[in-house]
Design an enzyme around this catalytic site. Structure first.
Site, short mmCIF file in Angstrom:
data_model
loop_
_atom_site.label_atom_id
_atom_site.label_comp_id
_atom_site.label_asym_id
_atom_site.label_seq_id
_atom_site.Cartn_x
_atom_site.Cartn_y
_atom_site.Cartn_z
N CYS B 88 49.32 -19.21 -37.99
CA CYS B 88 48.29 -19.76 -37.12
C CYS B 88 47.78 -21.07 -37.70
CB CYS B 88 47.18 -18.73 -36.90
SG CYS B 88 46.23 -19.07 -35.41
N HIS B 239 50.21 -13.45 -35.11
CA HIS B 239 49.62 -12.87 -36.31
C HIS B 239 50.28 -11.55 -36.74
CE1 HIS B 239 46.22 -15.58 -36.89
NE2 HIS B 239 46.17 -15.67 -35.57
N GLU B 241 50.16 -10.28 -39.57
CA GLU B 241 49.31 -9.60 -40.54
C GLU B 241 48.35 -8.62 -39.87
OE1 GLU B 241 48.89 -12.52 -39.39
OE2 GLU B 241 46.89 -13.35 -39.65
#
Lengths: 778, 282
Positions: B88, B239, B241
């Site tokens: 990002c 994302h 994560e």
């Protein structure tokens, strides 16, 4: 003997009442002449101008709860699961005990209505910011926020301004929360013309903390000689008088000056300030240092420092020249009372002060992040319980600290207003399918995906159920551990227009149903009480009824497994919400409910899971369409608002919680706006309106017409249960005396069929539901 | 010994918690490295630049952070072949400093050259051309789940070693400026020829479709993640994560607690990173 100051006194005692009133107005003070005189008598001499400004803020409705405090005593605020009730900036409820360590959920609930009406982006953003500080200042890690919003009629005569405000408020929430990295977990939006000239922007914020790590908003024991440290943004003149402004009726004439009372958000600084603050928490815990800590919100430095010291039984002396400012020649009362955002106050033993200064000023380099931002030592805690401010070497305020913090009270007059209510006699519809689509398209029912998809809902990586997928959002805040925390907000303005008591009771019941529908146990409530002008007896009556409704529902919908209330642990009162012509908004006691789930993996959403399951209903359909969406579609309000049968409500909630805990349900949705049929439709569609499972309902009732059965908003749940679990579900129901009605089944055919007569395809339902709100906002 | 990864905290970073967690879950040691730390960053085995809005995204997303001296040090480590992932805002930083797509063949960056040109007029170096940018989405900030397809060959880069070609997995986006774009058709051609577009936005079944919301921002080639030519640096807008554990996936219901806590497909990005580091060490 009167306390000594070094500056000119305002000769109140020589003014006539008329002169005093005009003096106060000229100086931007909302104090009434008799209040100013009362302040003088409490100090024992004429006040300084700084002291007058202090009382102006401290005695505002926003800060003193002067009209509401006596009424709020009705609320049940204590229960065995309360760690901290509504005393400080946020409440704390027990969450879980893991490895002998007790964790609490911190919650705060605030409004930022007037600022958002005047400057919607900044108003909403600083509303989020202030609330986050309220939670952080308890020593907590901030984990989520939620935004109940009320806007004017999106199709009404004021629609252009309404849409502008609505879009800017949403942008402000996104523009602040997203960069800060706090996920949005819940929220709701209602629109109607009562909010045309006074929108509501409430914010709820959650944090997590170990009980032993709580930092109180008080000077700790033995704090004499401790340092008072102001950290964050440099003080300027922004947001001066915000608390007083929040306590006045919005007047367009004052729009320009009101804009100055709205604070300026800086999420970038806040992001770093928050991380630095977490670092201070960690360091203090390592060294077993007990600190006092408080957010700077309404009343700025003055409010934070006087309350911190008074709560610990101390006074203080502050040197306003030591406060870091970003403007020259600020008068002392602006430095003391301005509401510049992104600031906190610490009370620290001198031995730890260096550490605090190092963390903010060097490690996280605040002075390089925002101009003049830093941590500054500005004063000392004193044994003498006086509140002393100096400026340019002169004492400009010297008053007993408890006089400053104790506020004033009013017993307001109340009078029940005449409500001209009646039930409409609507004929049975000729085309039920079209009626269902009209309800799904209604802005208060239709999907809010176009709003919550603008918010970061996943940041922190703890989100289990984001907004939209279920009646409540869910997080597992301790990674790798089972406990989950659910959050929901609720309040239907039209129910409150009919009955401020039942409107409030319904808000409590529905917020509890919402968290139960995913499987969580309703554990604590917060209330933000948004009403009109309390000096109007009819408005004050509505307010009292609202508080009574919350108190009754919270006390009678027992915390599961006990006869204790579900406690109200934090809240806020916002008065003076009305139109230019003085018409109050719909009474809006907005409730947030925190649910606790021992094992998040058992949680379910509202989306149908498979064909061939049974659809069951809990909660009889009743002739309770007053305030319903169905009536609104037909331009009616009605009279028969849903009543909360506390015993039934409890039993339904417990049945659902136990059934989900035993993994007996596949999906579940509470019945609210749009009634049972809207609930079924939303279960078919799912948050993304991409559902592929149909439903066939068989609804036969001798008592109610089909339209009333479909659209009644009487409390209840619709749940999907696999055929093989139906008996087990009945056993759970029996335990609580809950009747479980079979209303239909799920199918592979992508259609909603009712009694084989009414047929709607999923795509046409999806279009109506997905576009209703989105198009209204354009 | 576990690989050691520095997770970089710039002022404005907001995704450090979940980034540290994802690295740890892959069996690596994660260290939060604040932008102004005096410590040496060279001993780390790899670098992770998380999301947020570094330096308030002044000028453009990632523009200021790309000029932070720390990035110059990371760039030097990347030149040694160490893995660097930017997610990002981290991706925006990598693109801003030219590490992505890095078509010059070296991990030389446009921005530092430009700085050098400004600061040292005698050097005679000419600023090289900006190859790519992460432009504003066609329709503002969005946060929702997307499907990503591993379009590149397995092991094309350090971060797709454990993905079969063509496999599709879910990852959310949360950005307002995530549209990989370039004005140079030759860059597009090279990205394709070099197989540098690792993950593409796709339908659930892997069809590459440019329509919103399948392609949520209008990115060229539906690119969600692009690696450098050497394959040790990757810029990714979605994302992974926060899509690292099953519990984080949408509608992951009806499963046991243990299943909920298991690693999800997007986490293979971090497991690939570990594998890459271990293979390099051998």
């Amino acid at each position: 003997m009167a306390s000594k100051v070094d500056v000119e006194l305002v000769p109140l005692n020589t003014f006539s009442d008329a002169d005093l009133a005009s003096f106060l107005r000229k100086n931007g003070l909302a104090l009434k002449p008799e209040e100013a005189k009362k302040a003088a008598s409490l100090i024992g001499r004429n006040p300084t101008i700084t002291e007058l400004h202090i009382f102006n803020i401290q005695w505002s409705e926003h800060s003193s709860y002067k009209s509401s405090r006596n009424i709020l005593k009705m609320l049940p605020t204590s229960a065995p699961n309360v760690i901290l009730g509504p005393k400080e900036d946020a409440g704390i409820v027990e969450f879980a005990t893991i490895d002998c360590e007790k964790y609490g959920i911190v919650i705060s609930h605030e409004s930022h209505n007037h600022p958002s009406q005047v400057v919607p982006y900044e108003g909403a953003a600083t509303g989020v910011g202030g609330n986050i500080r309220d939670v952080a200042c308890m020593g907590a890690k901030v984990i989520a926020s939620a935004d109940p919003l009320r806007f004017g009629d999106l199709h009404g005569q004021n629609k252009n301004k309404t849409k502008y405000i609505a879009n800017e408020v949403i942008n402000g929430i996104a523009g602040y929360g997203n960069p800060l990295g706090i996920p949005i977990l819940a929220g709701d939006i209602y629109s109607n013309s009562s909010f045309d000239e006074n929108c509501l922007v409430n914010v709820v914020c959650l944090g997590i903390i170990k009980e032993k790590d709580i930092i109180h908003s008080a000077a700790p024991p033995h704090a004499e000689g401790y340092d008072i440290i102001v950290v964050g943004k440099a003080t300027d003149n922004s947001g001066f008088g915000g608390a007083a402004f929040a306590s006045l009726i919005l007047d367009e004439k004052d729009e320009q000056s009101n804009k100055g009372a709205v604070q300026v958000p800086d999420p970038f600084l806040k992001n770093i300030l928050l991380r630095a603050t977490y670092a201070v928490f960690e360091e203090a815990r390592k060294k077993n240092i007990i600190l006092g800590f408080k957010d700077m919100g309404a009343g700025g430095i003055m409010c934070a420092t006087s309350e911190l010291c008074d709560a610990g039984g101390y006074g203080c002396t502050l040197d306003l020249d030591k406060v870091h400012v970003s403007m020259d020649n600020l008068p002392p009362y602006i430095i003391a009372c301005g509401e510049t955002q992104e600031r906190f106050t610490w009370i620290s033993p001198p031995s730890f002060t260096k550490t605090i200064l190092r963390i903010y000023n060097e490690n996280f380099a605040l002075p390089t992040i925002a101009e003049h931002a830093q941590a500054s030592v500005v004063g000392k805690v004193t044994k003498e319980k006086d509140y002393i401010l100096t400026h340019n070497g002169n004492v400009v305020c010297n008053a007993p600290v408890d006089v400053i913090t104790s506020g004033i009270r009013y017993d307001r007059e109340k009078k029940e207003s005449k409500r001209d209510l009646n039930e409409p006699q609507l004929p049975e519809p000729s085309d039920y399918a079209q009626e269902i689509l009209s309800v799904l398209r209604h802005p208060n029912v239709a999907s809010k995906k176009c709003v919550y998809d603008r918010y970061d809902t996943h940041v922190l990586g703890l989100t289990i159920i984001p907004p939209g997928q279920a009646d409540a959002g869910l997080m597992a805040p301790l990674h790798g551990k089972k406990p989950g925390v659910a959050l929901s907000v609720d309040c239907n303005p039209r129910y409150n227009r009919i009955s401020p008591y039942w409107g409030a009771a319904n808000a409590v019941a529905e917020s509890m149903r919402n968290v139960a529908a995913i499987g969580a146990v309703p554990s604590a409530l917060t209330d933000c009480l948004n009403y009109g002008n309390p000096e109007i007896p009819e408005v004050f009556h509505d307010f009292c009824e609202g508080v009574r409704g919350i108190a009754d529902a919270a006390s009678k919908l027992f915390y599961k497994g006990t006869t204790n209330p579900v406690p109200v642990i934090s809240g806020n009162v916002s008065f003076y919400n009305e139109s230019k012509k003085g018409k109050a908004i719909d009474p809006s006691p907005i409730i947030a409910c925190v649910g606790v789930m021992p094992d998040y993996s058992k949680a379910i959403t509202m989306k149908l899971k498979k064909a061939g399951s049974i659809l069951v209903l809990l909660g009889k359909r009743k002739d309770e369409l007053g305030g319903s969406v169905y009536y609104d579609v037909h331009g009616k309000l009605g009279k028969n608002v849903p009543l909360v049968d506390f015993e039934d409500e409890r039993n339904h909630i417990y049945t659902i919680i136990d059934a989900i805990d035993k993994r007996l349900l596949l999906s579940c949705h509470d019945i609210s706006d749009g009634g049972m049929i809207a609930a079924v439709a939303e279960m078919m569609l799912g948050a993304d309106a991409d559902g592929a499972i149909g439903a066939e309902l068989v609804l036969k009732s001798s008592k109610l017409s089909l339209s009333k059965a479909l659209f009644s908003e009487s409390s209840g749940f619709v749940a999907e249960v696999a055929q093989e679990n139906l008996d087990a579900l009945r056993v759970v129901g029996k335990k609580y005396g809950t009747e479980i009605f079979i209303i239909g089944k799920t199918t592979t055919e992508q259609k909603l069929k009712i009694n084989d007569e009414i047929i709607l395809s999923i795509p046409e339902m999806a279009r109506a539901w997905s576009n209703g709100f989105k198009e209204a906002m354009r | 010994m576990k690989p050691k990864i520095a997770v970089i905290l710039f002022p404005g970073t907001n995704r450090e918690d979940e980034s540290l967690r994802a690295i740890e879950a892959a069996g690596m040691d994660a260290f939060l490295f604040r932008w102004n730390l005096k410590e040496d960053i060279t001993p780390f085995d790899g670098y992770f630049i998380p999301g947020g809005w570094s330096y308030e995204d002044r000028i453009r997303s990632g523009a200021i952070a790309s000029k932070d001296p720390l990035m110059q040090k990371i760039k030097a480590e990347a030149a040694k072949g160490k893995p660097v992932i930017g997610i990002c805002n981290g991706a925006q930083i990598l693109v801003e400093c030219g590490m992505i797509p890095g078509l010059k063949g070296k991990v030389e960056t446009t921005c530092f050259n430009k700085l050098a040109t400004v600061n040292n007029s005698t050097s005679g170096s000419v600023a090289s051309k900006v190859e790519m940018a992460l432009a504003p989405n066609l329709d503002g900030f969005w946060c929702f789940w997307t499907h990503l397809k591993n379009s590149a060959k397995t092991s094309r880069c350090a971060f797709n070693k454990l993905y079969k070609q063509g496999v599709v997995f879910q990852t959310p986006i949360a950005h307002g400026e995530g549209r990989f774009t370039t004005k140079d058709p030759a860059v597009v051609k090279q990205l394709q020829e070099n197989d540098q577009v690792i993950f593409q936005y796709s339908t659930k079944s892997g069809e590459i479709n440019r329509d919103f919301p399948i392609n949520p921002n209008g990115a060229v080639l539906n690119a969600a993640a692009i690696c450098n030519k050497e394959g040790n640096v990757m810029a990714m807008m979605p994302h992974p994560e926060v899509a690292s554990f099953n519990k984080q996936l949408p509608y992951f219901e009806g499963h046991s607690f243990e299943e909920c806590e298991q690693l999800a497909p997007a986490h293979l990005i971090f497991q690939s990173m570990k594998k890459y580091i271990e293979e390099r060490k051998k």
